[in-house]
Design a protein around this motif. Sequence first.
Motif, PDB file in Angstrom:
ATOM      1  N   GLN A 178      67.466  12.398 -22.364  1.00 54.03           N
ATOM      2  CA  GLN A 178      66.056  12.419 -22.717  1.00 54.03           C
ATOM      3  C   GLN A 178      65.775  13.262 -23.961  1.00 54.03           C
ATOM      4  O   GLN A 178      64.692  13.192 -24.524  1.00 54.03           O
ATOM      5  CB  GLN A 178      65.225  12.953 -21.546  1.00 54.03           C
ATOM      6  CG  GLN A 178      65.211  12.023 -20.355  1.00 54.03           C
ATOM      7  CD  GLN A 178      64.570  10.695 -20.683  1.00 54.03           C
ATOM      8  OE1 GLN A 178      65.231   9.747 -21.071  1.00 54.03           O
ATOM      9  NE2 GLN A 178      63.274  10.641 -20.549  1.00 54.03           N
ATOM     10  N   GLU A 179      66.726  14.076 -24.387  1.00 55.65           N
ATOM     11  CA  GLU A 179      66.537  14.946 -25.550  1.00 55.65           C
ATOM     12  C   GLU A 179      66.680  14.160 -26.847  1.00 55.65           C
ATOM     13  O   GLU A 179      67.593  13.359 -26.997  1.00 55.65           O
ATOM     14  CB  GLU A 179      67.579  16.067 -25.558  1.00 55.65           C
ATOM     15  CG  GLU A 179      67.404  17.084 -24.476  1.00 55.65           C
ATOM     16  CD  GLU A 179      68.483  18.147 -24.513  1.00 55.65           C
ATOM     17  OE1 GLU A 179      69.518  17.962 -25.182  1.00 55.65           O
ATOM     18  OE2 GLU A 179      68.293  19.162 -23.839  1.00 55.65           O
ATOM     19  N   GLY A 180      65.785  14.432 -27.799  1.00 62.55           N
ATOM     20  CA  GLY A 180      65.895  13.832 -29.122  1.00 62.55           C
ATOM     21  C   GLY A 180      65.600  12.345 -29.128  1.00 62.55           C
ATOM     22  O   GLY A 180      65.075  11.785 -28.170  1.00 62.55           O
ATOM     23  N   THR A 181      65.977  11.721 -30.219  1.00 67.20           N
ATOM     24  CA  THR A 181      65.762  10.278 -30.352  1.00 67.20           C
ATOM     25  C   THR A 181      66.819   9.533 -29.548  1.00 67.20           C
ATOM     26  O   THR A 181      67.876  10.097 -29.218  1.00 67.20           O
ATOM     27  CB  THR A 181      65.866   9.848 -31.830  1.00 67.20           C
ATOM     28  OG1 THR A 181      67.227  10.025 -32.256  1.00 67.20           O
ATOM     29  CG2 THR A 181      64.917  10.623 -32.726  1.00 67.20           C
TER      30      THR A 181
ATOM     31  N   ARG B 186      75.556  11.535 -28.984  1.00 65.99           N
ATOM     32  CA  ARG B 186      76.127  12.558 -28.085  1.00 65.99           C
ATOM     33  C   ARG B 186      76.940  11.905 -26.967  1.00 65.99           C
ATOM     34  O   ARG B 186      77.933  12.453 -26.516  1.00 65.99           O
ATOM     35  CB  ARG B 186      75.028  13.426 -27.474  1.00 65.99           C
ATOM     36  CG  ARG B 186      74.434  14.441 -28.395  1.00 65.99           C
ATOM     37  CD  ARG B 186      73.569  15.454 -27.647  1.00 65.99           C
ATOM     38  NE  ARG B 186      72.528  14.841 -26.821  1.00 65.99           N
ATOM     39  CZ  ARG B 186      71.322  14.504 -27.260  1.00 65.99           C
ATOM     40  NH1 ARG B 186      70.994  14.719 -28.519  1.00 65.99           N
ATOM     41  NH2 ARG B 186      70.435  13.962 -26.450  1.00 65.99           N
TER      42      ARG B 186
ATOM     43  N   ARG C  96      68.857  14.657 -18.239  1.00 68.99           N
ATOM     44  CA  ARG C  96      68.133  15.589 -19.105  1.00 68.99           C
ATOM     45  C   ARG C  96      68.621  15.488 -20.543  1.00 68.99           C
ATOM     46  O   ARG C  96      67.827  15.387 -21.473  1.00 68.99           O
ATOM     47  CB  ARG C  96      68.305  17.030 -18.607  1.00 68.99           C
ATOM     48  CG  ARG C  96      67.471  18.043 -19.403  1.00 68.99           C
ATOM     49  CD  ARG C  96      67.859  19.481 -19.081  1.00 68.99           C
ATOM     50  NE  ARG C  96      69.210  19.827 -19.501  1.00 68.99           N
ATOM     51  CZ  ARG C  96      69.571  20.057 -20.777  1.00 68.99           C
ATOM     52  NH1 ARG C  96      68.706  19.964 -21.746  1.00 68.99           N
ATOM     53  NH2 ARG C  96      70.823  20.385 -21.065  1.00 68.99           N
ATOM     54  N   ARG C  97      69.937  15.435 -20.736  1.00 74.42           N
ATOM     55  CA  ARG C  97      70.497  15.341 -22.090  1.00 74.42           C
ATOM     56  C   ARG C  97      70.169  14.005 -22.736  1.00 74.42           C
ATOM     57  O   ARG C  97      69.962  13.937 -23.944  1.00 74.42           O
ATOM     58  CB  ARG C  97      71.998  15.561 -22.053  1.00 74.42           C
ATOM     59  CG  ARG C  97      72.330  17.002 -21.660  1.00 74.42           C
ATOM     60  CD  ARG C  97      73.724  17.392 -21.942  1.00 74.42           C
ATOM     61  NE  ARG C  97      73.923  17.385 -23.380  1.00 74.42           N
ATOM     62  CZ  ARG C  97      75.108  17.240 -23.956  1.00 74.42           C
ATOM     63  NH1 ARG C  97      76.182  17.100 -23.228  1.00 74.42           N
ATOM     64  NH2 ARG C  97      75.233  17.246 -25.265  1.00 74.42           N
TER      65      ARG C  97
ATOM     66  N   ARG D 154      64.835   4.692 -20.844  1.00 72.91           N
ATOM     67  CA  ARG D 154      63.610   5.461 -21.071  1.00 72.91           C
ATOM     68  C   ARG D 154      62.375   4.611 -20.799  1.00 72.91           C
ATOM     69  O   ARG D 154      61.380   5.125 -20.289  1.00 72.91           O
ATOM     70  CB  ARG D 154      63.573   6.003 -22.501  1.00 72.91           C
ATOM     71  CG  ARG D 154      64.541   7.151 -22.722  1.00 72.91           C
ATOM     72  CD  ARG D 154      64.435   7.674 -24.127  1.00 72.91           C
ATOM     73  NE  ARG D 154      65.340   8.787 -24.364  1.00 72.91           N
ATOM     74  CZ  ARG D 154      65.372   9.478 -25.489  1.00 72.91           C
ATOM     75  NH1 ARG D 154      64.565   9.188 -26.478  1.00 72.91           N
ATOM     76  NH2 ARG D 154      66.239  10.477 -25.616  1.00 72.91           N
TER      77      ARG D 154
ATOM     78  N   GLU E  53      71.702  16.687 -15.088  1.00 75.21           N
ATOM     79  CA  GLU E  53      72.013  17.221 -16.414  1.00 75.21           C
ATOM     80  C   GLU E  53      72.236  16.087 -17.411  1.00 75.21           C
ATOM     81  O   GLU E  53      71.766  16.145 -18.547  1.00 75.21           O
ATOM     82  CB  GLU E  53      73.247  18.132 -16.354  1.00 75.21           C
ATOM     83  CG  GLU E  53      73.705  18.654 -17.704  1.00 75.21           C
ATOM     84  CD  GLU E  53      72.715  19.545 -18.410  1.00 75.21           C
ATOM     85  OE1 GLU E  53      72.898  19.781 -19.623  1.00 75.21           O
ATOM     86  OE2 GLU E  53      71.756  20.029 -17.791  1.00 75.21           O
TER      87      GLU E  53
ATOM     88  N   GLU F 285      70.116   9.824 -31.375  1.00 77.94           N
ATOM     89  CA  GLU F 285      70.792  11.117 -31.208  1.00 77.94           C
ATOM     90  C   GLU F 285      71.462  11.207 -29.840  1.00 77.94           C
ATOM     91  O   GLU F 285      72.598  11.681 -29.725  1.00 77.94           O
ATOM     92  CB  GLU F 285      69.793  12.262 -31.373  1.00 77.94           C
ATOM     93  CG  GLU F 285      69.278  12.425 -32.789  1.00 77.94           C
ATOM     94  CD  GLU F 285      68.068  13.322 -32.892  1.00 77.94           C
ATOM     95  OE1 GLU F 285      67.809  13.792 -34.006  1.00 77.94           O
ATOM     96  OE2 GLU F 285      67.384  13.558 -31.878  1.00 77.94           O
ATOM     97  N   ALA F 286      70.784  10.732 -28.814  1.00 77.48           N
ATOM     98  CA  ALA F 286      71.363  10.742 -27.466  1.00 77.48           C
ATOM     99  C   ALA F 286      72.593   9.842 -27.402  1.00 77.48           C
ATOM    100  O   ALA F 286      73.595  10.189 -26.771  1.00 77.48           O
ATOM    101  CB  ALA F 286      70.325  10.310 -26.439  1.00 77.48           C
TER     102      ALA F 286
END
Length: 63
Positions: free
Chosen positions: A23-26, A33, A20-21, A53, A17, A29-30
């Motif tokens: 990998q979301e957005g730029t 978060r 996955r989080r 990445r 999880e 942004e990650a």
Amino acid sequence: MTTREEAINRAGRTLAEGIRRMQEGTPREAAERAYTPGGPGIDELEARIIRFRSTLTEGRAAA
């Protein structure tokens, strides 16, 4: 009582999880978060996410 297998499964789901989080957005942004006060700054987190990445991308290219 939690068995060793249950603990490993739970840890694996938590790790998946988190990845996955991440990998979301730029990357920025990650990083925003992921930021928590007292931890690495957003710029450092962003750099780490970019490096992470890129290792995933390199792994796919080699496959």
